[in-house]
Scaffold this motif. Structure first.
Motif, mmCIF file in Angstrom:
data_model
loop_
_atom_site.group_PDB
_atom_site.id
_atom_site.type_symbol
_atom_site.label_atom_id
_atom_site.label_comp_id
_atom_site.label_asym_id
_atom_site.label_seq_id
_atom_site.Cartn_x
_atom_site.Cartn_y
_atom_site.Cartn_z
ATOM 1 N N PRO A 79 11.281 10.995 85.661
ATOM 2 C CA PRO A 79 10.660 11.539 86.872
ATOM 3 C C PRO A 79 11.768 12.051 87.796
ATOM 4 N N LEU A 80 11.439 13.015 88.607
ATOM 5 C CA LEU A 80 12.419 13.658 89.470
ATOM 6 C C LEU A 80 12.184 13.240 90.917
ATOM 7 N N LEU A 81 13.247 12.839 91.603
ATOM 8 C CA LEU A 81 13.185 12.564 93.037
ATOM 9 C C LEU A 81 13.507 13.870 93.756
ATOM 10 N N LEU A 82 12.527 14.416 94.441
ATOM 11 C CA LEU A 82 12.659 15.693 95.133
ATOM 12 C C LEU A 82 12.623 15.436 96.632
ATOM 13 N N GLU A 83 13.723 15.726 97.302
ATOM 14 C CA GLU A 83 13.794 15.592 98.752
ATOM 15 C C GLU A 83 13.525 16.963 99.357
ATOM 16 N N ALA A 84 12.636 17.026 100.354
ATOM 17 C CA ALA A 84 12.311 18.305 100.986
ATOM 18 C C ALA A 84 11.887 18.092 102.426
ATOM 19 N N GLY A 85 12.270 19.033 103.275
ATOM 20 C CA GLY A 85 11.864 18.990 104.666
ATOM 21 C C GLY A 85 12.479 20.121 105.459
ATOM 22 N N PRO A 86 11.995 20.323 106.692
ATOM 23 C CA PRO A 86 12.547 21.387 107.531
ATOM 24 C C PRO A 86 14.030 21.176 107.863
ATOM 25 N N GLU A 87 14.455 19.925 107.885
ATOM 26 C CA GLU A 87 15.862 19.558 108.125
ATOM 27 C C GLU A 87 16.296 18.571 107.052
ATOM 28 N N GLN A 88 17.549 18.624 106.650
ATOM 29 C CA GLN A 88 18.036 17.681 105.633
ATOM 30 C C GLN A 88 17.906 16.240 106.108
ATOM 31 N N SER A 89 18.227 16.007 107.368
ATOM 32 C CA SER A 89 18.253 14.636 107.894
ATOM 33 C C SER A 89 16.879 13.984 107.945
ATOM 34 N N SER A 90 15.822 14.774 107.959
ATOM 35 C CA SER A 90 14.470 14.207 108.041
ATOM 36 C C SER A 90 13.631 14.517 106.794
ATOM 37 N N ALA A 91 14.299 14.885 105.706
ATOM 38 C CA ALA A 91 13.575 15.236 104.485
ATOM 39 C C ALA A 91 12.822 14.024 103.934
ATOM 40 N N THR A 92 11.685 14.288 103.332
ATOM 41 C CA THR A 92 10.872 13.272 102.669
ATOM 42 C C THR A 92 11.199 13.300 101.187
ATOM 43 N N THR A 93 11.254 12.112 100.555
ATOM 44 C CA THR A 93 11.491 12.037 99.115
ATOM 45 C C THR A 93 10.156 11.903 98.396
ATOM 46 N N TYR A 94 9.919 12.800 97.460
ATOM 47 C CA TYR A 94 8.703 12.806 96.640
ATOM 48 C C TYR A 94 9.087 12.492 95.205
ATOM 49 N N LEU A 95 8.155 11.907 94.464
ATOM 50 C CA LEU A 95 8.379 11.615 93.052
ATOM 51 C C LEU A 95 7.578 12.609 92.223
ATOM 52 N N LEU A 96 8.280 13.413 91.441
ATOM 53 C CA LEU A 96 7.650 14.395 90.576
ATOM 54 C C LEU A 96 7.638 13.824 89.162
ATOM 55 N N GLY A 97 6.448 13.604 88.606
ATOM 56 C CA GLY A 97 6.340 13.004 87.280
ATOM 57 C C GLY A 97 4.897 12.894 86.851
ATOM 58 N N CYS A 98 4.655 12.134 85.782
ATOM 59 C CA CYS A 98 3.298 12.052 85.235
ATOM 60 C C CYS A 98 2.574 10.750 85.582
ATOM 61 N N ASP A 99 3.261 9.774 86.181
ATOM 62 C CA ASP A 99 2.619 8.505 86.514
ATOM 63 C C ASP A 99 1.900 8.610 87.866
ATOM 64 N N ILE A 100 0.740 9.251 87.846
ATOM 65 C CA ILE A 100 -0.001 9.513 89.073
ATOM 66 C C ILE A 100 -0.392 8.208 89.762
ATOM 67 N N LEU A 101 -0.828 7.202 88.986
ATOM 68 C CA LEU A 101 -1.195 5.910 89.581
ATOM 69 C C LEU A 101 0.011 5.203 90.184
ATOM 70 N N GLY A 102 1.203 5.533 89.693
ATOM 71 C CA GLY A 102 2.433 4.963 90.224
ATOM 72 C C GLY A 102 3.014 5.750 91.388
ATOM 73 N N GLY A 103 2.271 6.737 91.881
ATOM 74 C CA GLY A 103 2.712 7.486 93.053
ATOM 75 C C GLY A 103 3.381 8.820 92.761
ATOM 76 N N ALA A 104 3.421 9.221 91.504
ATOM 77 C CA ALA A 104 4.066 10.489 91.157
ATOM 78 C C ALA A 104 3.086 11.653 91.287
ATOM 79 N N TYR A 105 3.628 12.824 91.515
ATOM 80 C CA TYR A 105 2.868 14.066 91.555
ATOM 81 C C TYR A 105 3.277 14.913 90.352
ATOM 82 N N PRO A 106 2.325 15.507 89.618
ATOM 83 C CA PRO A 106 2.711 16.380 88.510
ATOM 84 C C PRO A 106 3.232 17.730 88.993
ATOM 85 N N GLN A 107 2.886 18.094 90.228
ATOM 86 C CA GLN A 107 3.429 19.313 90.822
ATOM 87 C C GLN A 107 3.522 19.141 92.330
ATOM 88 N N LEU A 108 4.482 19.837 92.930
ATOM 89 C CA LEU A 108 4.705 19.780 94.380
ATOM 90 C C LEU A 108 5.113 21.160 94.879
#
Length: 148
Positions: A79-108
């Motif tokens: 799974p991929l940890l994808l950090e994104a936000g309007p500013e680097q310092s306040s970026a949110t970390t998302y989990l890109l992967g197939c374990d949807i029940l585990g909190g992952a998103y298949p697409q972002l």
């Protein structure tokens, strides 16, 4: 680990300027004229583009922005940890992967102009696709200054 696994070598990837490996797989033949784009675009753009993007274990892509929206789609490996936000310092970390029940998103989607960077969560390569609309152009890409 810098040597690509056999399955990844079959994808004919090249080094990416932000880190990792990539290959453009699609560039729309339809073009959006500059007059139909927001004023910060400096010329016409393809309506969309797509790449395969691979990060090896412990590889971190550089902070960067893309003027257009970027859709990330998970394919295989860590799974991929994808950090994104309007500013680097306040970026949110998302989990890109197939374990949807585990909190992952298949697409972002990373909104236009947001800072982003990615790294595999686990000790194996991570393969994703990135679709950019309007299509990717290096004129719309900015890498953050190195912090070290």
């Amino acid at each position: 680990m810098t040597e690509l696994p056999d399955w990844a070598r079959r994808l004919d990837l090249s080094p990416h300027p932000e880190g990792g490996w990539y290959r453009e797989t699609w560039r729309s033949e339809l073009t959006i004229p500059q007059s139909a784009l927001p004023p910060d675009y400096n010329g016409p753009r393809s309506t969309g583009t797509a790449i395969l993007f691979l990060l090896m274990p412990h590889q971190l892509s550089a902070w960067h922005t893309v003027r257009s929206a970027e859709l990330w789609l998970y394919h295989r490996g860590s799974p991929l940890l994808l950090e994104a936000g309007p500013e680097q310092s306040s970026a949110t970390t998302y989990l890109l992967g197939c374990d949807i029940l585990g909190g992952a998103y298949p697409q972002l989607v990373v909104p236009p102009g947001h800072w982003q960077r990615a790294r595999p969560r686990d000790d194996e390569p991570s393969l994703v696709s990135c679709v950019v609309v309007p299509g990717f152009d290096y004129a719309d890409f900015a890498l953050a200054a190195p912090t070290e």
